[in-house]
Enzyme design. Structure first.
Site, PDB file in Angstrom:
ATOM      1  N   CYS A   9     -11.129   9.199   7.509  1.00  0.00           N
ATOM      2  CA  CYS A   9      -9.586   8.252   6.397  1.00  0.00           C
ATOM      3  C   CYS A   9      -9.177   7.318   6.667  1.00  0.00           C
ATOM      4  CB  CYS A   9      -8.860   9.709   6.322  1.00  0.00           C
ATOM      5  SG  CYS A   9      -7.187   9.078   5.222  1.00  0.00           S
ATOM      6  N   HIS A  51      -2.249  14.313   6.652  1.00  0.00           N
ATOM      7  CA  HIS A  51      -3.492  13.637   5.643  1.00  0.00           C
ATOM      8  C   HIS A  51      -2.715  14.441   4.826  1.00  0.00           C
ATOM      9  CE1 HIS A  51      -6.962  12.135   3.756  1.00  0.00           C
ATOM     10  NE2 HIS A  51      -7.212  13.441   2.913  1.00  0.00           N
ATOM     11  N   HIS A 103      -0.477   7.761  -1.796  1.00  0.00           N
ATOM     12  CA  HIS A 103      -0.145   6.357  -1.258  1.00  0.00           C
ATOM     13  C   HIS A 103       0.929   6.508  -2.247  1.00  0.00           C
ATOM     14  CE1 HIS A 103      -4.379   5.140  -2.657  1.00  0.00           C
ATOM     15  NE2 HIS A 103      -3.493   4.606  -3.060  1.00  0.00           N
TER      16      HIS A 103
HETATM   17  P1  AMP Z   1      -5.040   2.446  -4.531  1.00  0.00           P
HETATM   18  O1  AMP Z   1      -7.072   1.774  -5.092  1.00  0.00           O
HETATM   19  O2  AMP Z   1      -5.070   2.963  -6.223  1.00  0.00           O
HETATM   20  O3  AMP Z   1      -6.317   3.562  -3.670  1.00  0.00           O
HETATM   21  O4  AMP Z   1      -5.426   1.630  -3.751  1.00  0.00           O
HETATM   22  C1  AMP Z   1      -5.809   1.733  -2.222  1.00  0.00           C
HETATM   23  C2  AMP Z   1      -5.447   0.317  -2.033  1.00  0.00           C
HETATM   24  O5  AMP Z   1      -5.250   0.266  -0.529  1.00  0.00           O
HETATM   25  C3  AMP Z   1      -6.037  -1.122  -2.651  1.00  0.00           C
HETATM   26  O6  AMP Z   1      -4.698  -1.632  -2.809  1.00  0.00           O
HETATM   27  C4  AMP Z   1      -6.035  -1.617  -1.894  1.00  0.00           C
HETATM   28  O7  AMP Z   1      -6.521  -3.046  -1.295  1.00  0.00           O
HETATM   29  C5  AMP Z   1      -5.922  -1.189  -0.448  1.00  0.00           C
HETATM   30  N1  AMP Z   1      -6.337  -1.222   0.739  1.00  0.00           N
HETATM   31  C6  AMP Z   1      -7.374  -1.040   0.967  1.00  0.00           C
HETATM   32  N2  AMP Z   1      -7.614  -1.050   2.423  1.00  0.00           N
HETATM   33  C7  AMP Z   1      -6.944  -0.962   3.084  1.00  0.00           C
HETATM   34  C8  AMP Z   1      -6.167  -2.264   4.465  1.00  0.00           C
HETATM   35  N3  AMP Z   1      -7.088  -1.766   5.635  1.00  0.00           N
HETATM   36  N4  AMP Z   1      -5.263  -2.266   4.490  1.00  0.00           N
HETATM   37  C9  AMP Z   1      -4.217  -2.503   3.810  1.00  0.00           C
HETATM   38  N5  AMP Z   1      -4.510  -1.808   2.389  1.00  0.00           N
HETATM   39  C10 AMP Z   1      -5.631  -1.414   2.169  1.00  0.00           C
END
Ligand code: AMP
Length: 117
Positions: A9, A51, A103
């Site tokens: 994850c 998680h 999140h």
């Molecule tokens: P969601 O698409 O609602 O699941 O949001 C996931 C978010 O995680 C997106 O806005 C991505 O830009 C962000 N994200 C993905 N990988 C990372 C990372 N390594 N560090 C910070 N944010 C991330």
């Protein structure tokens, strides 16, 4: 407090420090960090350290943790001097969830339209 980290994850790896992130806030229950692809001038994510897959997995057993996350969001935004912001949690791929670890997006710093796309 015992934490469950799901193997492979992405956000569990961020919690464990195996993938770098730009920390906003941390306590024993949750972690906040800036989104890697910001959708607003201020865009950070707040996640439970343990998680939980999505909003679809909130139960009586973890509801206090989710409430704690919301009080943390208030604390962070107050400390940042932010009064106007949006909290979003996408649940499931059709709703735009790309990372299957619960999140809450916190977005601010520009006009946010409604309804979202
Ligand atoms: P969601 O698409 O609602 O699941 O949001 C996931 C978010 O995680 C997106 O806005 C991505 O830009 C962000 N994200 C993905 N990988 C990372 C990372 N390594 N560090 C910070 N944010 C991330």
């Amino acid at each position: 407090m015992s934490l469950f980290h799901k193997p492979d994850c992405l956000f569990c790896k961020i919690v464990k420090g195996e993938i770098p992130s730009k920390k906003v806030y941390e306590d024993d229950q949750c972690y906040a960090f800036y989104d890697i692809a910001p959708a607003a001038p201020v865009h950070f994510l707040v996640i439970p350290k343990t998680h939980i897959g999505s909003c679809g997995e909130i139960t009586p057993e973890n509801e206090a943790l989710v409430g704690h996350i919301f009080s943390v969001i208030t604390k962070i935004t107050r400390e940042m001097g932010i009064t106007d912001f949006r909290v979003v949690s996408n649940c499931g791929p059709q709703a735009g969830q790309s990372v299957p670890h619960l999140h809450f997006h916190v977005l601010s710093g520009r006009d946010l339209t409604w309804p979202p796309g």
